[in-house]
Every structure is written in C-alpha cells, then in structure tokens.
Motif scaffolding. Structure first.
Motif, PDB file in Angstrom:
ATOM      1  N   ARG A  92      62.276  -2.528  28.049  1.00 61.57           N
ATOM      2  CA  ARG A  92      62.250  -3.402  26.883  1.00 61.57           C
ATOM      3  C   ARG A  92      63.169  -4.597  27.061  1.00 61.57           C
ATOM      4  NH1 ARG A  92      63.146  -1.981  21.688  1.00 61.57           N
ATOM      5  NH2 ARG A  92      61.170  -2.670  20.957  1.00 61.57           N
ATOM      6  N   ARG A 123      61.938   1.224  19.313  1.00 61.71           N
ATOM      7  CA  ARG A 123      60.661   0.617  18.947  1.00 61.71           C
ATOM      8  C   ARG A 123      60.846  -0.304  17.747  1.00 61.71           C
ATOM      9  NH1 ARG A 123      59.270   2.362  22.934  1.00 61.71           N
ATOM     10  NH2 ARG A 123      57.531   3.698  23.544  1.00 61.71           N
ATOM     11  N   VAL A 166      52.677  -6.093  18.772  1.00 64.32           N
ATOM     12  CA  VAL A 166      52.691  -5.922  20.227  1.00 64.32           C
ATOM     13  C   VAL A 166      52.734  -4.436  20.594  1.00 64.32           C
ATOM     14  CG1 VAL A 166      54.071  -6.299  22.318  1.00 64.32           C
ATOM     15  CG2 VAL A 166      53.763  -8.165  20.670  1.00 64.32           C
ATOM     16  N   GLU A 167      53.633  -3.693  19.940  1.00 62.07           N
ATOM     17  CA  GLU A 167      53.840  -2.303  20.368  1.00 62.07           C
ATOM     18  C   GLU A 167      52.827  -1.323  19.777  1.00 62.07           C
ATOM     19  OE1 GLU A 167      58.640  -2.617  21.263  1.00 62.07           O
ATOM     20  OE2 GLU A 167      57.979  -1.643  19.431  1.00 62.07           O
ATOM     21  N   GLU A 168      52.430  -1.570  18.553  1.00 62.92           N
ATOM     22  CA  GLU A 168      51.531  -0.610  17.905  1.00 62.92           C
ATOM     23  C   GLU A 168      50.062  -0.998  18.035  1.00 62.92           C
ATOM     24  OE1 GLU A 168      53.006   2.162  16.839  1.00 62.92           O
ATOM     25  OE2 GLU A 168      54.907   1.205  17.388  1.00 62.92           O
ATOM     26  N   LYS A 172      49.003  -3.196  20.267  1.00 65.59           N
ATOM     27  CA  LYS A 172      48.801  -3.553  21.678  1.00 65.59           C
ATOM     28  C   LYS A 172      48.192  -4.949  21.852  1.00 65.59           C
ATOM     29  CE  LYS A 172      49.991   0.674  22.891  1.00 65.59           C
ATOM     30  NZ  LYS A 172      51.385   0.829  22.531  1.00 65.59           N
ATOM     31  N   ARG A 216      51.821 -10.870  23.023  1.00 69.23           N
ATOM     32  CA  ARG A 216      52.868 -11.446  22.179  1.00 69.23           C
ATOM     33  C   ARG A 216      52.457 -12.797  21.576  1.00 69.23           C
ATOM     34  NH1 ARG A 216      58.162 -10.341  21.009  1.00 69.23           N
ATOM     35  NH2 ARG A 216      59.311 -12.164  20.362  1.00 69.23           N
ATOM     36  N   SER A 222      49.807 -12.319  18.855  1.00 65.82           N
ATOM     37  CA  SER A 222      50.410 -11.708  17.670  1.00 65.82           C
ATOM     38  C   SER A 222      51.182 -12.751  16.876  1.00 65.82           C
ATOM     39  CB  SER A 222      51.396 -10.606  18.064  1.00 65.82           C
ATOM     40  OG  SER A 222      50.797  -9.699  18.914  1.00 65.82           O
TER      41      SER A 222
END
Ligand code: PFF
Length: 452
Positions: free
Chosen positions: A9, A75, A336-338, A340, A343, A346
């Motif tokens: 990260r 997260r 971005v993380e959930e 997908k 960046r 988003s």
C-alpha cells in the motif's frame, strides 16, 4: 484478528508527513469559515466551553479510534470494518461515511469557490476605499449570483481531483508542511490587528465570557457537530489516513497533536473575527457569510493590508484544498479497493458526482433559494445533516466498534505496535470509548430532538 502491515500500500513517509496530512484535513474552512459563524449564531462563550469539552471528551477518543481501525484494517473505511469485523453489518458504517463524504464535499466546494473569488478580489484590490456596508454588498451580489460561484466551484473541484489522481505522498505531504505553518503565522498577524481595533473588547467578551442563558438543546448538537466537522472525524477520513500510517508511529500522540492544533487555529480565527465584527458595527449571527463580510474590513485597516489580504485568502483556499482532498480520498480509496476501479476513473467519477450535488448547494443561494426542506435551503440541509447527524452517528458507531467489538487486546496491540511502544492512559481511553463517549453522543441526540 491480527493483521500485519500491507507493504504494497501507498503510505506516508514520516510522522511529520502524517501530522501535516491529518492536520491539513482537520484545519480548513471548518476552522476559519464555519467555527466563527456557528459560535456567532449560538451565543459565543458558552458555546465555546461546550465545544472545548466535546473536543477533549469525544473528539480525541473518536479520532484515535479511527486511526486504530484504519491502521489495523489496512483498508479504506468500508474495507477496514469488513476485515476487522468479519460481519456484513459493520461495513455499513463505512458506507455511511461515504454518503457523508459526498454531502460534505458538495457544500464544502461551494464555500471553497467563494474563497477563490476572494483571492481574485483581493488580487485586483476590489475592496480599496470601500465602507463596511459596501464590502457587505460585494459579497451579497456575488454569492446570490449563479455564474461566478459555479465557475469557482468547478475550478476548486478540478484542483481537488487533480491532487487525488496523483496520490498524496509527493503532492500534499510536501506542500502542507510549508504552507500550514505559514497560515498560522498570518492568522497571528491578523489577530494582532483585530484586537487592536477600537471596541475590540466587546468581541473578545462575546467569545470568552460565557452567557449560560444562551444555551439551548440545539447548542449542544451544534457544538458536537462542529467538533466532529472540524476534526474531520465520524466518516472514516482518518480510518483511511490511518491505513497509510506506519506501525512505528504513536497514534495517541498524533491524535492529540492534530486535535490541539486544529482547536488552536479555530480559536485564533474567532479572536481575529469577533473584535472586528463589533468594531465595524456588525452582528455576530450573520451566518455563512460572516468572514466574507468581516475580513476585508480588517485588511482595509492594516498596514500592508493588500498583501496580507491576498495571502490570507490564498492560504485559506489551500487549507480548504488539503481538507477537500481528504474527503475525496475516502470515496476514491473505497472505489479502488472495494469496487476494483482504477484510481483515475474513481476520482473523476466521484468528483463529478460530488460536483453535481455541489451545484445545487451553490444555487441554493440564488435560483434555488426558495427550495426548502424543513424551512432550510439545500445548502443548510446538507450541512446540518452531515455535520450534526451523520458525523456524530458515525462517531458513535466507531467508538462502539473499537470499545466493544474489536477486542481490547487488539486495540492495545495496535496502539503499542505489539508492545514495542509505550502508551499512556490506555485504560482511561477504553473507559471513555466504552461508556462516556457513546452515552454523551446519545444524550446530545435525545436532547436535541426534545426527548430529554
Ligand atoms: N475538517 C475540515 C474543516 O474543518 O474544514 C472539514 C472536513 C474534512 C470534514 C474531512 C470532514 C472530513 F472528513
């Protein structure tokens, strides 16, 4: 559950960087635009006392809880709750934070747009030779028009999105380190000019001598909302930032330092504004336009006012920017993380959605001023709902999760980096987040709806 640091990260590079980013988030329009006018509308000194009580009792513990959740979860707000709880209900708190983020970004960008107009007005020396009344008229005609406020709002959103696309480390961390101390210094200079104005004592009295008869149930809710708004807590901003903090950093110290600086800046803003309010014969309960009515008058009256005024509005816009990026980051990290999504995509999507709602906020001072919900404009409704309902509710769930569901040993291990760091007052912290903070928040809510 014990989760190690996720080495893939992105993250902050130093403690100073974390402080600047978190303080950059906390210090913003909430301190310099919102705090003085909310104090003005809620009777001054008595409000200030309650506010300070809430910062100490609720603000710092909620902030620390957010950092703990984020750094343990590694997260975004939603994802951290999901990983740490293993349940499908707790992440809803993260989702509520995302709703709050949209709401706040919308009305925040309206005011940030106003500050950009004031950079422009200061640059062209538009206030030169104007009386207090005329300065007020400049603001009135500007903010009740549509085109210019929208234009500046769009410019501000583009800046915000631009920085978020680029990531944080090399952009904002680098600049806030230099700019925030500068804002502080400038505020001090303005304070000196303001308190030496004739009649300044009136303003200081208003701010510092509590008139307890001015306190109503609403005062407590407003103070709670302002404390949460100003510290950027209750919606997962600091869960998100916490997930970028290195395990070696002491979260309690960071929470305390950020809260202290934020409160200091708010009080300084109050000391800058209220003497001038009284010196120029204005009313402290002027509402959202307060600083725009008052500050140009102070600059008129000081040696070097042109340059100080210009610098002040530039720095205020920057302070707004370092806050708005932290709000957008909550949404982008989630997408971005959930979801997908890339960046960049988003960021653009989230910024566009927030801008859309933001336009409604801006227009609620002009063409949509008659659109009202419970007697409030769109702007007022979104501000009230986010600050006084969503943030405190989020804060309530955050302390309940940390105090009752995360496991005390997990909290302790996270704060002490598995026993490597010495932490003080741990038991007091747990006691506050388990009992005092939840009860206090619930009481303020019940009180404000008239149940108590
Ligand atoms: N704390 C910011 C200010 O005082 O201007 C506003 C803010 C930023 C509120 C981030 C909430 C948040 F999550």
């Amino acid at each position: 559950m014990s989760l190690g640091e996720d080495s893939k990260r992105d993250g902050f590079s130093s403690k100073f960087g974390i402080i600047c980013a978190a303080a950059g988030s906390a210090i913003g329009l909430g301190n310099i635009w919102r705090f003085p006018y909310i104090v003005g509308e809620n009777g001054g000194g008595a409000f200030l006392l309650i506010y300070l009580g809430f910062i100490l009792l609720l603000g710092i513990p909620v902030m620390l809880s957010e950092f703990v959740i984020g750094r343990r979860g590694q997260r975004n707000a939603y994802g951290s709750f999901k990983r740490l709880s293993g349940s499908k209900y707790w992440p809803l708190v993260g989702l509520m934070g995302i709703v709050a983020a949209f709401t706040i970004l919308a009305f925040y960008s309206t005011i940030a747009g106003w500050t950009l107009e004031y950079v422009y007005l200061a640059l062209i020396n538009a206030f030169k030779g104007l009386e207090a009344k005329e300065i007020g008229e400049v603001f009135d005609s500007f903010h009740t028009s549509a085109f210019r406020p929208i234009l500046w709002q769009l410019v501000f959103m583009v800046f915000t999105a631009f920085i978020i696309v680029a990531g944080i480390k090399k952009g904002i961390e680098k600049y806030t380190k230099v700019l925030m101390p500068f804002l502080f210094l400038l505020l001090l200079i303005i304070v000196v000019r303001s308190v030496t104005l004739p009649n300044a004592g009136e303003g200081l009295k208003f701010l510092f001598s509590p008139d307890f008869s001015a306190i109503t149930a609403k005062t407590f809710l407003e103070a709670l909302g302002q404390a949460f708004f100003s510290l950027s807590i209750g919606m997962g901003t600091l869960i998100t930032y916490g997930s970028y903090v290195n395990k070696k950093n002491k979260l309690p110290n960071i929470s305390f330092e950020v809260s202290f600086t934020d409160t200091l800046i708010a009080i300084l803003a109050g000391v800058a504004i209220f003497p001038a309010v009284f010196a120029f014969g204005m009313a402290p309960d002027e509402g959202a336009g307060l600083i725009f009515y008052v500050l140009p008058n102070i600059f008129q009256q000081m040696a070097g006012g042109y340059i100080f005024g210009l610098m002040f509005f530039i720095l205020l816009s920057i302070a707004a920017l370092t806050s708005s990026i932290s709000i957008l980051e909550v949404v982008v990290a989630f997408m971005v993380e959930e979801l997908k999504l890339p960046r960049r995509k988003s960021t653009i999507l989230a910024a566009m959605a927030a801008t859309f709602v933001g336009l409604l906020c801006t227009l609620s001072f002009s063409s949509l001023s008659e659109v009202k919900l419970f007697n409030s404009t769109i702007f007022e409704t979104l501000d009230f709902t986010a600050s006084n309902v969503l943030l405190p509710l989020g804060g309530l769930m955050i302390v309940i999760f940390t105090g009752w569901f995360m496991g005390i040993s997990n909290v302790k291990n996270e704060m002490s980096n598995d026993g490597l760091l010495k932490i003080r007052l741990f038991d007091a912290f747990i006691f506050i987040i388990r009992y005092i903070a939840p009860v206090a928040i619930v009481l303020v809510f019940l009180n404000s709806v008239g149940i108590l």
